[in-house]
Design an enzyme around this catalytic site. Structure first.
Site, PDB file in Angstrom:
ATOM      1  N   HIS A  58       0.820  -1.224   0.000  1.00 13.46           N
ATOM      2  CA  HIS A  58       0.000   0.000   0.000  1.00 13.46           C
ATOM      3  C   HIS A  58       0.852   1.271   0.000  1.00 13.46           C
ATOM      4  CE1 HIS A  58      -3.735  -2.250   0.632  1.00 13.46           C
ATOM      5  NE2 HIS A  58      -3.065  -2.987   1.494  1.00 13.46           N
ATOM      6  N   ASN A 131     -10.720  -2.990   1.245  1.00 15.41           N
ATOM      7  CA  ASN A 131     -10.218  -3.081  -0.129  1.00 15.41           C
ATOM      8  C   ASN A 131     -11.369  -2.810  -1.088  1.00 15.41           C
ATOM      9  OD1 ASN A 131      -7.430  -3.761   0.124  1.00 15.41           O
ATOM     10  ND2 ASN A 131      -7.982  -5.849   0.644  1.00 15.41           N
ATOM     11  N   TYR A 341      -0.653  -4.401  11.636  1.00 12.58           N
ATOM     12  CA  TYR A 341      -0.768  -3.001  11.199  1.00 12.58           C
ATOM     13  C   TYR A 341      -0.149  -2.022  12.209  1.00 12.58           C
ATOM     14  CZ  TYR A 341      -3.240  -3.917   6.870  1.00 12.58           C
ATOM     15  OH  TYR A 341      -3.542  -4.330   5.597  1.00 12.58           O
TER      16      TYR A 341
END
Ligand code: NDP
Length: 494
Positions: A58, A131, A341
């Site tokens: 990303h 997404n 994350y």
């Protein structure tokens, strides 16, 4: 308006465009620069450190700010404060990215598009990390790094590599449904304003009475989904690699604010036990006819970043960032992302990344047991106790039952600890076939799908890999497989 120039410590510096030099006595250009020229040293040293680690995935993104408005009564399914009143608005940060390619890559490269969304609610931040496709390529998180490496560059050639890509997917065939999404028209959006987004994961909406529902989140572009053909996407990539970023920025600048309707699918936990598909398997959707969309709000993006680095590059999103009223499910990919994350943010931005302006909660923060660390730029809680259960300055807190975000008393898990085997069965192909049939209802879409797929697969040098891919897609549809073989082999022979 002019600005008075200083160094980073606030001391006035002389002309920022001139270094201090010992001049050549014979005059003219040339001279020795001095170590004591702090302005020069600081200027060069800071430049050397301008880049922070690029996201492993990303990396290339556009972003903006906006607002989420609750448009429907949701109080029967969640106690989330930002959803408790029709008309209530919360500020939002949105970052839309490709996944595999690097920061300098072309926006219109065929890829899944990531959707990092931070809702600054009055009970803290709610992140949704979605997404533009509703499913994922794997269902065991340990495969995540392998998946992404296979979509990136070959370790020897440093080139994207079709053999490697297909070798991975043949060895991990649960990704067939996600591949059907990647290679249809939605793999090359014409505008970031015209993509849908899906949580993919199953989450829980919880209430203070301890009850909960399973949900999946859907955001649908009010202006509809718009895509480029593969040929146009390739052409645009050459002409303007930042096309989608520019399109979003200029639209917002012109007051043409993109909007999305926000929905949830809602499933009762009792139904989950007997549902035909495992609801924690991220390679599966919940069909609309079984679980219709129920609207909860509208998202509007209406403000461009003032500074890309501060607002977008330093943004950090995590599915573990949840407000009371929203909770994780037993989806293994979700559980792993809840670790991965924030861990990525700590590596990329440092341990105090939540203090950065774009990540900072707009609700009051009081977390005195999390202090110090690199780049702490708050008052660091002054003299407040840095240990729990102090009688000198007690803290109050919300009861666990009123939050529910990580409290699982209302679920019972019993079972053996064992390795997870991602066994593949014909069920894994059913929803891929359903999507193939959806494409069949759209003029020319099956042909474009085959062309897109053949364009990629024809890059595989191994005839054996290509042949196994034809067999792989025959489990989706025999005709699809036969047409794919024909078009691919024609491209290889050309
Ligand atoms: P339906 O048969 O009720 O409706 C078809 C759905 O297909 C639409 O709602 C639309 O999703 C989606 N769709 C249309 N064109 C495309 C495309 N080019 N690429 C991807 N999706 C497209 O759907 P079902 O729920 O019965 O599911 C059938 C298949 O649709 C699934 O196997 C899945 O692949 C796909 N799909 C399903 C979703 C779901 O959550 N149920 C979400 C998205 C796709 P949308 O309205 O979201 O654009």
């Amino acid at each position: 308006m002019t600005s008075f120039y200083t160094g980073a410590e606030g001391c006035p510096y002389p002309n920022p465009s001139t270094s201090v030099q010992v001049r050549n006595p014979s005059g003219g250009v040339g001279g020795l620069v001095l170590l004591q020229d702090t302005q020069l040293i600081e200027t060069l040293a800071h430049f050397n450190r301008e880049r922070i680690p690029e996201r492993v995935v990303h990396a290339k993104a556009a972003g903006a700010y906006g607002e989420f408005e609750c448009t429907h009564d949701c109080t029967d399914i969640t106690s989330a404060s930002f959803l408790n009143t029709i008309g209530k608005k919360s500020d939002v940060l949105l970052r839309i990215s490709t996944v595999g390619p690097e920061r300098g890559s072309a926006d219109t490269t065929r890829d899944v598009h990531g959707w990092g969304m931070k809702i600054y609610t009055d009970e803290g931040n709610q992140d949704f990390v979605c997404n533009n496709i509703p499913v994922f390529f794997v269902r065991d998180p340990i495969k995540f790094p392998s998946l992404n490496r296979s979509h990136k560059r070959h370790p020897q050639t440093n080139l994207a590599d079709s053999d490697m890509f297909w070798d991975f997917h043949l060895g991990n065939p649960e990704g067939i449904h996600a591949l059907m999404h990647l290679f249809n028209d939605r793999g090359t959006p014409a505008s970031l304003r015209n993509i849908n987004a899906y949580s993919g994961h199953t989450y829980k909406f919880t209430k203070e009475d301890g009850s909960f529902k399973y949900i999946k989140l859907h955001l649908k572009a009010q202006d509809g989904v718009k895509n480029f053909t593969a040929a146009t996407a390739t052409k645009v990539a050459g002409e303007n690699p930042d096309f989608l970023t520019q399109d979003l920025f200029e639209a917002i600048e012109q007051g043409n604010f993109p909007k999305w309707d926000v929905f949830v699918q809602v499933m009762d936990p009792k139904e989950a036990e007997s549902y035909k598909w495992n609801i924690f398997d991220m390679t599966k959707v919940w069909p609309h006819k079984d679980y219709p969309l129920r609207q909860i709000g509208v998202l509007t993006m209406n403000r461009n970043p003032q500074n890309y680095f501060t607002d977008i590059e330093q943004a950090a999103f995590s599915p573990s960032t949840m407000v009371p009223g929203i909770a994780p499910s037993a989806d293994p990919i979700l559980q792993a992302r809840m670790f991965a994350y924030p861990d990525a943010a700590r590596y990329r931005l440092g341990v105090n990344y939540q203090q950065l302006p774009t990540n900072r909660s707009k609700a009051p923060v009081y977390t005195p047991y999390q202090r110090d660390g690199f780049m702490n730029f708050t008052d660091n809680y002054g003299a407040d106790p840095n240990y729990v259960n102090s009688s000198l300055k007690p803290t109050t807190f919300k009861a666990a039952g009123k939050i529910n975000s990580t409290i699982t008393e209302h679920e019972k898990w019993v079972g053996e600890v064992s390795s997870f085997t991602s066994e593949i069965t014909p069920v894994d192909f059913e929803q891929a076939t359903a999507l193939w049939n959806v494409l069949g209802t759209q003029e020319g879409h099956q042909d474009r799908f085959i062309n897109n797929l053949a364009g990629h697969l024809s890059g595989a040098k191994s005839a054996q890999i290509r042949s196994r891919v034809y067999e792989y897609f025959s489990y989706v549809d025999k005709d699809l497989s036969a047409r794919l073989r024909e078009v691919t082999e024609a491209k290889v022979a050309a």
